[in-house]
Design an enzyme around this catalytic site. Structure first.
Site, PDB file in Angstrom:
ATOM      1  N   ASP A   1       2.287   1.886   3.583  1.00  0.00           N
ATOM      2  CA  ASP A   1       3.141   0.960   4.083  1.00  0.00           C
ATOM      3  C   ASP A   1       4.532   1.478   3.847  1.00  0.00           C
ATOM      4  OD1 ASP A   1       0.975  -0.769   4.234  1.00  0.00           O
ATOM      5  OD2 ASP A   1       1.595  -1.894   2.323  1.00  0.00           O
TER       6      ASP A   1
ATOM      7  N   GLU B   1     -10.626  -6.970  -4.515  1.00  0.00           N
ATOM      8  CA  GLU B   1     -10.327  -8.129  -3.443  1.00  0.00           C
ATOM      9  C   GLU B   1     -11.717  -8.344  -2.709  1.00  0.00           C
ATOM     10  OE1 GLU B   1      -6.702  -7.874  -1.196  1.00  0.00           O
ATOM     11  OE2 GLU B   1      -7.635  -8.518   0.524  1.00  0.00           O
TER      12      GLU B   1
ATOM     13  N   ASP C   1     -10.651 -11.750  10.909  1.00  0.00           N
ATOM     14  CA  ASP C   1      -9.757 -11.751   9.916  1.00  0.00           C
ATOM     15  C   ASP C   1      -8.444 -11.944  10.675  1.00  0.00           C
ATOM     16  OD1 ASP C   1      -8.674 -11.758   7.351  1.00  0.00           O
ATOM     17  OD2 ASP C   1      -8.874  -9.646   7.047  1.00  0.00           O
TER      18      ASP C   1
ATOM     19  N   HIS D   1       0.874  -1.333  -0.078  1.00  0.00           N
ATOM     20  CA  HIS D   1       0.080   0.175   0.044  1.00  0.00           C
ATOM     21  C   HIS D   1       0.679   1.067  -0.029  1.00  0.00           C
ATOM     22  CE1 HIS D   1      -2.320  -3.020   2.446  1.00  0.00           C
ATOM     23  NE2 HIS D   1      -3.303  -2.292   2.042  1.00  0.00           N
TER      24      HIS D   1
ATOM     25  N   HIS E   1     -10.860 -14.081   3.515  1.00  0.00           N
ATOM     26  CA  HIS E   1     -12.001 -13.182   3.196  1.00  0.00           C
ATOM     27  C   HIS E   1     -13.095 -14.528   2.888  1.00  0.00           C
ATOM     28  CE1 HIS E   1      -9.507  -9.436   2.451  1.00  0.00           C
ATOM     29  NE2 HIS E   1      -9.183  -9.949   3.448  1.00  0.00           N
TER      30      HIS E   1
ATOM     31  N   ASP F   1      -4.509 -13.772  -2.346  1.00  0.00           N
ATOM     32  CA  ASP F   1      -3.962 -13.314  -0.848  1.00  0.00           C
ATOM     33  C   ASP F   1      -3.856 -14.518  -0.169  1.00  0.00           C
ATOM     34  OD1 ASP F   1      -3.213 -10.690  -1.674  1.00  0.00           O
ATOM     35  OD2 ASP F   1      -4.419  -9.859  -0.198  1.00  0.00           O
TER      36      ASP F   1
ATOM     37  N   ASP G   1      -5.821 -13.406   9.476  1.00  0.00           N
ATOM     38  CA  ASP G   1      -4.423 -13.363   8.629  1.00  0.00           C
ATOM     39  C   ASP G   1      -3.128 -14.236   8.996  1.00  0.00           C
ATOM     40  OD1 ASP G   1      -5.701 -11.499   6.692  1.00  0.00           O
ATOM     41  OD2 ASP G   1      -5.097  -9.744   7.724  1.00  0.00           O
TER      42      ASP G   1
ATOM     43  N   GLU H   1      -8.689 -13.792  -1.221  1.00  0.00           N
ATOM     44  CA  GLU H   1      -7.988 -14.023  -0.025  1.00  0.00           C
ATOM     45  C   GLU H   1      -8.570 -15.019   0.638  1.00  0.00           C
ATOM     46  OE1 GLU H   1      -6.678 -10.641   2.203  1.00  0.00           O
ATOM     47  OE2 GLU H   1      -7.008 -11.725   3.933  1.00  0.00           O
TER      48      GLU H   1
ATOM     49  N   ASP I   1      -0.405 -12.238   2.480  1.00  0.00           N
ATOM     50  CA  ASP I   1      -1.243 -11.097   3.235  1.00  0.00           C
ATOM     51  C   ASP I   1      -1.402 -11.898   4.473  1.00  0.00           C
ATOM     52  OD1 ASP I   1      -2.497  -9.213   4.278  1.00  0.00           O
ATOM     53  OD2 ASP I   1      -4.300  -8.965   2.753  1.00  0.00           O
TER      54      ASP I   1
HETATM   55  C1  XUL Z   1      -7.641  -6.451   4.489  1.00  0.00           C
HETATM   56  C2  XUL Z   1      -6.895  -6.889   3.303  1.00  0.00           C
HETATM   57  C3  XUL Z   1      -5.947  -5.892   2.679  1.00  0.00           C
HETATM   58  C4  XUL Z   1      -5.891  -6.216   1.127  1.00  0.00           C
HETATM   59  C5  XUL Z   1      -4.870  -4.652   0.728  1.00  0.00           C
HETATM   60  O1  XUL Z   1      -8.574  -7.504   4.884  1.00  0.00           O
HETATM   61  O2  XUL Z   1      -6.854  -7.954   2.747  1.00  0.00           O
HETATM   62  O3  XUL Z   1      -4.774  -6.016   3.183  1.00  0.00           O
HETATM   63  O4  XUL Z   1      -5.150  -7.173   0.914  1.00  0.00           O
HETATM   64  O5  XUL Z   1      -5.657  -3.540   0.834  1.00  0.00           O
HETATM   65 CO    CO Z   2      -5.736  -9.197   1.483  1.00  0.00          CO
END
Ligand code: XUL
Ligand code: CO
Length: 439
Positions: free
Chosen positions: A102, A231, A306, A99, A270, A295, A308, A267, A338
């Protein structure tokens, strides 16, 4: 200067006792005639790896990275870039994703200054890319973190926020192009709602489409040839995110005639938040010709938000790579981790263990999926399962030769034939056998 005590991570094979080695990821090993690294196109996520500092809902930042020692925000940003490239080199990762927020510190009240800082950092990244050969998989903008995005970005009720969002995307797209990014991602951070009592959903969705149309036009104008990706995510941070899942995004794109310009960045976590499997989302994207990129992470079924986490479940990675192979690969896309280490995994070394775990899990999944496909395990079963549509009345249905009247006449004359078992348990057991036995 070396930022990490850990050395280069090499492939040592499944028997290795060295936890800082790859047991399955062997970049140049051919799978179905293509090197593993080209099937997988692993990418490092800048945010989770270099700006995530261990925060969770009950505690703030506390990871201490020695390259973050300097007080000056721009110096710190540059140190992070150098550390990130060393990290990728050591892990043999050939791509990164970022991003805007970042890579360079923002001045939330001064767009020109923010853009100037981005340009300065982009130069550093370009030098590192040149030195290492590492490439940019995708860029995106963070249009959710600042206070101004409290009601969303493109779907904000405040038109000046819409304008600011457009300006941010414009710049993020320009730097992604500058870095040779192969894709540009839209994750609608706060594009959704908390309550319908104050929300004009029809208007907000129209605005979202307006923003995406402008993005398509601008990409064309500057000659950005990367793939645009959306996404999907069903919730978090809002109660309802408009880009709920692949099916919702497809309906949105088709309503606004944007379907030719976007693919999906799927993702795993998600997908599961939407009560789908990871494979389901990949499958829906694939059969609709919009599987763009991944992702790669995982959630925790017992937590349900989430999280991650780094993906380590071979069952999931196998079925994911099965869809990717059926898709003929990901084209410009790749596998972006991610994913972030847990709060309790606070040492630098843990970043390596996280990526190694994820890369090995996907490498293993790739090999199992390739073997399943080679042996046509599910393909042959499915072919047989739908055989009744290749002859007689089934063929007529598929070829559009019959309607309700003809089918009624058929049904009055013929009995329904005996159904056959779906054999789910047998297939699941075969899948386990492949996961365990594949060399
Ligand atoms: C948020 C997410 C983000 C996107 C990019 O849940 O997955 O990190 O991948 O903005
Ligand atoms: Co993501």
């Amino acid at each position: 200067m070396a930022y990490f005590k850990v050395g280069k991570i090499n492939y040592e094979g499944p028997q290795s006792k060295n936890n800082l080695s790859f047991r399955y990821y062997n970049p140049n090993e051919l799978v179905l005639g293509k090197p593993m690294k080209d099937h997988l196109k692993f990418a490092m996520s800048f945010w989770h790896t270099f700006t995530f500092m261990g925060r969770d809902p009950f505690g703030g930042d506390f990871f201490s990275r020695h390259w973050d020692n300097t007080e000056d925000a721009m110096e710190k940003a540059k140190e992070r870039i150098h550390a990130a490239f060393e990290f990728m080199e050591k892990l043999q990762i050939e791509y990164f994703c970022f991003h805007d927020a970042d890579i360079a510190p923002r001045d939330p009240d001064n767009l020109a200054e923010t853009n100037r800082r981005l340009d300065e950092i982009v130069e550093v990244i370009k030098q590192e890319m040149k030195r290492t050969g590492i490439k940019c998989l995708w860029g995106t903008t963070n249009a959710f973190g600042d206070a101004k995005f409290v009601h969303g970005a493109g779907t904000s009720c405040n038109a000046t926020v819409f304008a600011y969002t457009a300006a941010q995307i414009k710049k993020a797209m320009e730097i992604t192009k500058e870095l040779g990014g192969e894709n540009y991602v839209f994750w609608g951070g706060r594009e959704g709602y908390e309550t319908l009592l104050n929300t004009d959903t029809a208007f907000e969705l129209d605005n979202m489409a307006r923003l995406l149309r402008m993005a398509v036009d601008y990409a064309k104008e500057i000659g950005f040839t990367g793939q645009l990706l959306i996404e999907p995510k069903p919730k978090e941070p809002t109660k309802h995110q408009y880009d709920f899942d692949t099916a919702s995004v497809l309906a949105f794109l088709r309503k606004y005639n944007l379907q030719d310009h976007f693919k999906m960045n799927i993702e795993a976590n998600h997908a599961t938040l939407a009560m789908h499997t990871f494979q389901h989302e990949l499958n829906m994207s694939r059969i609709n010709g919009v599987l763009g990129s991944i992702d790669a992470n995982t959630g925790d079924p017992n937590l349900g938000w989430d999280t991650d986490q780094f993906p380590t479940n071979i069952y999931d990675t196998t079925l994911a790579m099965y869809e990717v192979l059926l898709n003929g690969g990901l084209g410009k896309g790749g596998l972006n981790f991610d994913a972030k280490v847990r709060r309790a995994s606070f040492e630098d070394e843990d970043l390596f263990y996280g990526y190694i775990a994820g890369m090995d899990a996907f490498a293993r999944g790739l090999k199992v999926a390739a073997k399943l496909l080679e042996d046509r395990v599910f393909e042959d079963f499915k072919e047989e399962r739908y055989a009744s549509y290749r002859e007689g009345i089934g063929k007529d249905i598929v070829e559009g030769k019959v309607g309700f009247k003809e089918l009624e006449a058929y049904a009055l004359k013929n009995n329904v034939t005996k159904n056959k078992s779906g054999r789910q348990e047998m297939l699941e057991n075969i899948l386990n056998q492949y996961i365990i036995e594949t060399e």
